[in-house]
Design a protein around this motif. Structure first.
Motif, PDB file in Angstrom:
ATOM      1  N   SER A 146       0.824  -1.217   0.000  1.00  0.00           N
ATOM      2  CA  SER A 146       0.000   0.000   0.000  1.00  0.00           C
ATOM      3  C   SER A 146       0.854   1.261   0.000  1.00  0.00           C
ATOM      4  CB  SER A 146      -0.950   0.004   1.207  1.00  0.00           C
ATOM      5  OG  SER A 146      -0.239   0.019   2.430  1.00  0.00           O
ATOM      6  N   ALA A 147       2.007   1.209   0.667  1.00  0.00           N
ATOM      7  CA  ALA A 147       2.908   2.371   0.666  1.00  0.00           C
ATOM      8  C   ALA A 147       3.455   2.626  -0.729  1.00  0.00           C
ATOM      9  CB  ALA A 147       4.047   2.148   1.660  1.00  0.00           C
ATOM     10  N   HIS A 148       3.815   1.561  -1.435  1.00  0.00           N
ATOM     11  CA  HIS A 148       4.318   1.719  -2.802  1.00  0.00           C
ATOM     12  C   HIS A 148       3.210   2.203  -3.737  1.00  0.00           C
ATOM     13  CE1 HIS A 148       7.899  -0.346  -1.381  1.00  0.00           C
ATOM     14  NE2 HIS A 148       8.466  -0.117  -2.540  1.00  0.00           N
ATOM     15  N   VAL A 149       2.012   1.691  -3.550  1.00  0.00           N
ATOM     16  CA  VAL A 149       0.883   2.158  -4.362  1.00  0.00           C
ATOM     17  C   VAL A 149       0.653   3.646  -4.108  1.00  0.00           C
ATOM     18  CG1 VAL A 149      -1.626   2.018  -4.675  1.00  0.00           C
ATOM     19  CG2 VAL A 149      -0.267  -0.082  -4.526  1.00  0.00           C
ATOM     20  N   ALA A 150       0.683   4.045  -2.847  1.00  0.00           N
ATOM     21  CA  ALA A 150       0.455   5.455  -2.513  1.00  0.00           C
ATOM     22  C   ALA A 150       1.495   6.356  -3.177  1.00  0.00           C
ATOM     23  CB  ALA A 150       0.487   5.641  -0.994  1.00  0.00           C
ATOM     24  N   HIS A 151       2.752   5.962  -3.084  1.00  0.00           N
ATOM     25  CA  HIS A 151       3.828   6.783  -3.659  1.00  0.00           C
ATOM     26  C   HIS A 151       3.719   6.851  -5.178  1.00  0.00           C
ATOM     27  CE1 HIS A 151       7.651   8.421  -4.751  1.00  0.00           C
ATOM     28  NE2 HIS A 151       8.149   7.256  -5.148  1.00  0.00           N
ATOM     29  N   HIS A 152       3.619   5.706  -5.819  1.00  0.00           N
ATOM     30  CA  HIS A 152       3.659   5.673  -7.286  1.00  0.00           C
ATOM     31  C   HIS A 152       2.349   6.147  -7.927  1.00  0.00           C
ATOM     32  CE1 HIS A 152       7.644   3.941  -7.601  1.00  0.00           C
ATOM     33  NE2 HIS A 152       7.325   3.061  -6.679  1.00  0.00           N
ATOM     34  N   ALA A 153       1.249   6.094  -7.171  1.00  0.00           N
ATOM     35  CA  ALA A 153      -0.025   6.571  -7.718  1.00  0.00           C
ATOM     36  C   ALA A 153      -0.237   8.049  -7.424  1.00  0.00           C
ATOM     37  CB  ALA A 153      -1.184   5.752  -7.151  1.00  0.00           C
ATOM     38  N   GLY A 154       0.739   8.689  -6.782  1.00  0.00           N
ATOM     39  CA  GLY A 154       0.636  10.121  -6.525  1.00  0.00           C
ATOM     40  C   GLY A 154      -0.326  10.478  -5.423  1.00  0.00           C
ATOM     41  N   ALA A 155      -0.495   9.571  -4.452  1.00  0.00           N
ATOM     42  CA  ALA A 155      -1.392   9.861  -3.328  1.00  0.00           C
ATOM     43  C   ALA A 155      -0.707  10.799  -2.335  1.00  0.00           C
ATOM     44  CB  ALA A 155      -1.810   8.571  -2.635  1.00  0.00           C
ATOM     45  N   ASP A 156      -1.515  11.500  -1.566  1.00  0.00           N
ATOM     46  CA  ASP A 156      -0.995  12.418  -0.557  1.00  0.00           C
ATOM     47  C   ASP A 156      -0.811  11.731   0.788  1.00  0.00           C
ATOM     48  OD1 ASP A 156      -1.259  15.210  -1.973  1.00  0.00           O
ATOM     49  OD2 ASP A 156      -3.135  14.154  -2.371  1.00  0.00           O
ATOM     50  N   MET A 157      -1.589  10.674   1.003  1.00  0.00           N
ATOM     51  CA  MET A 157      -1.556  10.039   2.322  1.00  0.00           C
ATOM     52  C   MET A 157      -2.004   8.591   2.223  1.00  0.00           C
ATOM     53  SD  MET A 157      -3.483  11.141   5.871  1.00  0.00           S
ATOM     54  CE  MET A 157      -2.329  12.492   6.152  1.00  0.00           C
ATOM     55  N   LEU A 158      -1.461   7.771   3.139  1.00  0.00           N
ATOM     56  CA  LEU A 158      -1.873   6.381   3.305  1.00  0.00           C
ATOM     57  C   LEU A 158      -2.550   6.249   4.663  1.00  0.00           C
ATOM     58  CD1 LEU A 158      -1.832   3.285   2.796  1.00  0.00           C
ATOM     59  CD2 LEU A 158       0.526   3.280   3.656  1.00  0.00           C
ATOM     60  N   ILE A 159      -3.729   5.649   4.668  1.00  0.00           N
ATOM     61  CA  ILE A 159      -4.457   5.358   5.904  1.00  0.00           C
ATOM     62  C   ILE A 159      -4.437   3.849   6.098  1.00  0.00           C
ATOM     63  CG2 ILE A 159      -6.606   5.675   7.186  1.00  0.00           C
ATOM     64  CD1 ILE A 159      -5.459   8.305   6.170  1.00  0.00           C
ATOM     65  N   ILE A 160      -3.861   3.369   7.192  1.00  0.00           N
ATOM     66  CA  ILE A 160      -3.857   1.937   7.474  1.00  0.00           C
ATOM     67  C   ILE A 160      -4.850   1.650   8.602  1.00  0.00           C
ATOM     68  CG2 ILE A 160      -2.522   0.005   8.405  1.00  0.00           C
ATOM     69  CD1 ILE A 160      -0.189   0.809   6.808  1.00  0.00           C
ATOM     70  N   LEU A 161      -5.861   0.853   8.273  1.00  0.00           N
ATOM     71  CA  LEU A 161      -6.870   0.442   9.245  1.00  0.00           C
ATOM     72  C   LEU A 161      -6.479  -0.928   9.766  1.00  0.00           C
ATOM     73  CD1 LEU A 161     -10.034   1.448   7.182  1.00  0.00           C
ATOM     74  CD2 LEU A 161      -8.819   2.820   8.892  1.00  0.00           C
ATOM     75  N   SER A 162      -6.233  -1.011  11.066  1.00  0.00           N
ATOM     76  CA  SER A 162      -5.666  -2.227  11.637  1.00  0.00           C
ATOM     77  C   SER A 162      -6.460  -2.681  12.851  1.00  0.00           C
ATOM     78  CB  SER A 162      -4.193  -1.964  12.004  1.00  0.00           C
ATOM     79  OG  SER A 162      -3.564  -3.140  12.446  1.00  0.00           O
ATOM     80  N   ASP A 163      -5.885  -3.663  13.570  1.00  0.00           N
ATOM     81  CA  ASP A 163      -6.521  -4.164  14.791  1.00  0.00           C
ATOM     82  C   ASP A 163      -5.948  -3.493  16.031  1.00  0.00           C
ATOM     83  OD1 ASP A 163      -4.037  -5.292  14.696  1.00  0.00           O
ATOM     84  OD2 ASP A 163      -4.722  -7.370  14.684  1.00  0.00           O
ATOM     85  N   ILE A 164      -5.226  -2.405  15.838  1.00  0.00           N
ATOM     86  CA  ILE A 164      -4.669  -1.630  16.945  1.00  0.00           C
ATOM     87  C   ILE A 164      -5.085  -0.167  16.780  1.00  0.00           C
ATOM     88  CG2 ILE A 164      -2.693  -3.140  17.419  1.00  0.00           C
ATOM     89  CD1 ILE A 164      -0.975  -1.369  15.668  1.00  0.00           C
ATOM     90  N   ASP A 165      -5.026   0.580  17.880  1.00  0.00           N
ATOM     91  CA  ASP A 165      -5.468   1.982  17.865  1.00  0.00           C
ATOM     92  C   ASP A 165      -4.420   2.933  17.319  1.00  0.00           C
ATOM     93  OD1 ASP A 165      -8.028   1.509  18.931  1.00  0.00           O
ATOM     94  OD2 ASP A 165      -7.242   1.486  20.973  1.00  0.00           O
TER      95      ASP A 165
END
Length: 255
Positions: A146-165
């Motif tokens: 997802s980090a590589h997708v965010a960088h190469h797709a020109g995204a501004d931010m990555l949001i990771i939804l996980s099992d921790i707060d």
């Protein structure tokens, strides 16, 4: 309009014997709402876990894991389609490997596909193509994908939804007084050498893979927000109201 990548882990959208329908519906509702403000790319784990809901093969056997993934991809995408249809959102599936980012030609193809889906108001759903690939062709976890997708797709931010707060200053399982680090601007090597501790049988990473993703994002002057995917309150407040009450923001920017 800003572009964001939302990554959701296996433990959030699947349970041992079934798709976690209510959590998945909540996720889809959040994405449908976020699409009014952002261009959204979804990176979704869960194919192997979804496959296991149909046939209980031993995922520790490499070939069985690939069979589970092949079973689970249509189950997962069917579940997404049924839910996104409620919000009249058209989806597409994009399966990638690490090799898709190892050359200018491959990367350009990926960039063009994602850009065209977004231009046509289609939500791209990305997962790792671990069915017909060898281990050295894979990231091995969707946090780093997802980090590589965010960088190469020109995204501004990555949001990771996980099992921790969020990212704690110590292990909350061992230390009841552990505190969430709300903002992290630097990750040292010692943090990247922690033991991988995925909480789900079907998760492929733990906090270390998330830290590696965050480090990659910050090295490329991008931001990452880690928060709970079971309760989407923090994600919704952060994305829709610009409120940071819970969760961890990884950024090199001065706040």
């Amino acid at each position: 309009m800003k572009r964001i990548v939302i990554k959701v882990g296996s433990s959030v959208i699947t349970e041992t014997t079934d798709i976690a329908k209510e959590r998945m519906l909540n996720l889809v509702g959040l994405i449908a709402e976020a699409r009014k403000k952002y261009e959204v790319i979804l990176v979704s784990s869960g194919a192997v876990a979804a496959g296991y809901t149909a046939v209980q093969l031993n995922r520790k056997v490499p070939t069985s894991k690939k069979v589970l993934a092949s079973l689970g991809q249509p189950i997962l995408m069917s579940a997404y389609k049924n839910l996104f249809d409620i919000y009249d959102v058209t989806i597409s599936q994009i399966l990638l490997t690490e090799e898709d980012f190892d050359s200018r030609v491959h990367t350009q193809i990926v960039q063009d596909i994602i850009a065209r889906t977004l231009r046509n108001d289609i939500l791209p759903i990305v997962n790792e193509n671990d069915i017909s690939t060898t281990p050295d062709q894979l990231f091995g976890d969707n946090d780093q994908l997802s980090a590589h997708v965010a960088h190469h797709a020109g995204a501004d931010m990555l949001i990771i939804l996980s099992d921790i707060d969020g990212y704690y200053d110590s292990n909350p399982k061992d230390n009841p007084k552990a505190q969430i680090r709300k903002v992290v601007s630097n990750i040292n090597e010692n943090e990247l050498e922690q033991k991988h501790t995925p909480n789900s049988e079907f998760a492929s990473g733990g906090i270390v893979t998330k830290l590696k993703a965050a480090k990659y994002m910050m090295e490329n002057n991008l931001e990452m927000f880690l928060c709970n995917g079971y309760d989407l309150t923090s994600a919704r407040e952060f994305l829709m109201k610009n409120k940071h009450n819970k969760g961890t923001l990884f950024t090199t920017k001065k706040l």
